[in-house]
Design an enzyme around this catalytic site. Sequence first.
Site, PDB file in Angstrom:
ATOM      1  N   GLN A   1       3.738  -1.489   5.621  1.00 25.48           N
ATOM      2  CA  GLN A   1       4.337  -1.811   6.918  1.00 25.48           C
ATOM      3  C   GLN A   1       4.641  -3.314   6.985  1.00 25.48           C
ATOM      4  OE1 GLN A   1       4.463   0.745   9.528  1.00 25.48           O
ATOM      5  NE2 GLN A   1       5.841  -0.696  10.479  1.00 25.48           N
ATOM      6  N   PHE A   2       5.716  -3.752   6.306  1.00 24.01           N
ATOM      7  CA  PHE A   2       6.040  -5.180   6.282  1.00 24.01           C
ATOM      8  C   PHE A   2       6.334  -5.733   7.670  1.00 24.01           C
ATOM      9  CE2 PHE A   2      10.293  -3.432   6.141  1.00 24.01           C
ATOM     10  CZ  PHE A   2      11.064  -4.364   6.814  1.00 24.01           C
ATOM     11  N   THR A   3       6.708  -4.877   8.614  1.00 26.90           N
ATOM     12  CA  THR A   3       7.053  -5.357   9.952  1.00 26.90           C
ATOM     13  C   THR A   3       5.848  -5.888  10.725  1.00 26.90           C
ATOM     14  OG1 THR A   3       6.903  -3.126  10.877  1.00 26.90           O
ATOM     15  CG2 THR A   3       9.074  -3.853  10.115  1.00 26.90           C
TER      16      THR A   3
END
Length: 150
Positions: free
Chosen positions: A78-80
């Site tokens: 989940q890079f966000t």
Amino acid sequence: MKVVLQRVSEASVTINGQVHGAIDHGLLVLLGITIEDTQEDIDWLVNKIAGMRIFSDQDGKMNLNVVDVSGNALVISQFTLFASTKKGNRPSFLNAARPEVAIPLYESFVETLSRKLNKTIPTGKFGADMKVALVNDGPVTIVVDSKNKL
């Protein structure tokens, strides 16, 4: 490294219409990785996740961890989680690690968590367009950041 832990009664991840990973009772782990993260961050987070007392005991108190309840874990990249929203309305993801750095750390995280829980850990697919479904139990949602240890 940052995780969002969600205590779930079930969770799954679907990619291209196919279920790629699913669990029943346990933890959905959304994992964000920055360019500064190392194996030390992984080890600290895995120990924190495994020891986090967020499952109810016989008295309804949150006194048990995922190991105590024989729970499972589903890990999703989940890079966000490292979005910067300081300027304008479009988030910046400059603090998120690029795939060449993030993928080996992601894989190491999953392997380390698997050893700690003594279970196979289903995952999403790094960089894929995923549909994550869950039933949040409680609801219980905890954010843990390896850079905020003290």
